[in-house]
Design a protein around this motif. Structure first.
Motif, PDB file in Angstrom:
ATOM      1  N   GLN A  38       0.840  -1.192   0.000  1.00 40.12           N
ATOM      2  CA  GLN A  38       0.000   0.000   0.000  1.00 40.12           C
ATOM      3  C   GLN A  38       0.876   1.243   0.000  1.00 40.12           C
ATOM      4  OE1 GLN A  38      -2.617   0.535   3.434  1.00 40.12           O
ATOM      5  NE2 GLN A  38      -4.053   1.746   2.219  1.00 40.12           N
ATOM      6  N   ARG A  41      -1.815   6.902   0.876  1.00 38.75           N
ATOM      7  CA  ARG A  41      -3.082   7.443   0.386  1.00 38.75           C
ATOM      8  C   ARG A  41      -3.650   6.672  -0.809  1.00 38.75           C
ATOM      9  NH1 ARG A  41      -3.930  12.916   2.356  1.00 38.75           N
ATOM     10  NH2 ARG A  41      -2.188  13.490   3.688  1.00 38.75           N
ATOM     11  N   LYS A  42      -3.279   5.399  -0.917  1.00 35.67           N
ATOM     12  CA  LYS A  42      -3.797   4.555  -1.989  1.00 35.67           C
ATOM     13  C   LYS A  42      -4.367   3.281  -1.389  1.00 35.67           C
ATOM     14  CE  LYS A  42      -2.239   7.150  -5.389  1.00 35.67           C
ATOM     15  NZ  LYS A  42      -3.173   7.853  -6.294  1.00 35.67           N
ATOM     16  N   GLY A  43      -5.138   2.551  -2.192  1.00 36.96           N
ATOM     17  CA  GLY A  43      -5.649   1.267  -1.754  1.00 36.96           C
ATOM     18  C   GLY A  43      -4.575   0.195  -1.832  1.00 36.96           C
TER      19      GLY A  43
END
Lengths: 109, 115
Positions: A38, A41-43
């Motif tokens: 990960q 700020r991302k999946g």
């Protein structure tokens, strides 16, 4: 006891180093083990998927499961700055994924 | 790998308003979709599981009347945060699974800030 335990780090290594990321789990009945990456700020992105014991290799990444000690590992060879991210182990239990807390990895040039 | 999208990517709203987040599987049929919440420097916590055409199953401690989940089709699930409050501010991530639920593909997440 948590079902999945993971050292949160952070882990800081120089470029080119071999990285070892680890998790322990509590239930010997678990069979499916995953590693996700990960970025901030991302999946999460699925990296490796292992069923039962043994090793699985994909490029610079190797996932290892030791069911006798309930220990799972992810090795990254020739680490790159682009590998800097949080790595989450996960175990599939019945009908859902159980995640570790994630280990934050920083690879510096 | 399979692609999941989320919209919006971030949202700021006033306390007391409702916010809807969409999750779409773009190149596969997601028979099951999952909604997670992630607080800063913490891991993903499963909120609920939904199967297409069925009511969602919520994890213990998650208020089903506050977090409304709809999974109307094999490619779309929505999460509505009703009467949002500042403590609902978090990173919401959905995932979709096709035939094998152990293999989930995650969306990019939606950052919610409630003022």
């Amino acid at each position: 006891q948590k079902e999945v335990e993971q050292d949160p780090g952070p882990l800081s290594v120089p470029e080119g180093a071999i990285v070892s990321l680890n998790c322990t789990y509590s239930n010997s009945a678990f069979q499916y083990f995953m590693w996700y990456r990960q970025y901030s700020r991302k999946g999460p992105e699925l990296l490796m998927y292992t069923y039962s014991s043994g090793n699985k290799e994909d490029g610079r990444f190797t996932a290892q499961v030791d069911k006798s000690s309930k220990y799972i590992s992810l090795f990254i060879r020739d680490s790159q700055p682009s590998d800097s991210a949080t790595y989450l182990c996960a175990i599939y239990n019945t009908d859902k994924l159980i995640f570790g807390t994630g280990t934050r990895l920083q690879v510096f040039p | 790998g399979a692609v999941v999208s989320q919209h919006p990517s971030w949202v700021i709203c006033k306390s007391g308003t409702s916010v809807k987040i969409e999750c779409r599987s773009l190149d596969f049929q997601a028979t099951t979709m999952f909604w997670y919440r992630q607080f800063p420097k913490q891991s993903l916590m499963l909120m609920a599981t939904s199967n297409e055409g069925s009511k969602a199953t919520y994890e213990q401690g998650v208020e089903k009347d506050k977090f409304l989940i709809n999974h109307a089709s094999l490619t779309l699930s929505t999460l509505t945060v009703t009467s949002a409050h500042p403590e609902d501010s978090s990173f919401y991530i959905c995932s979709g699974a096709g035939g094998f639920q152990e293999t989930q593909y995650f969306g990019p997440g939606t950052r919610l800030l409630v003022l």
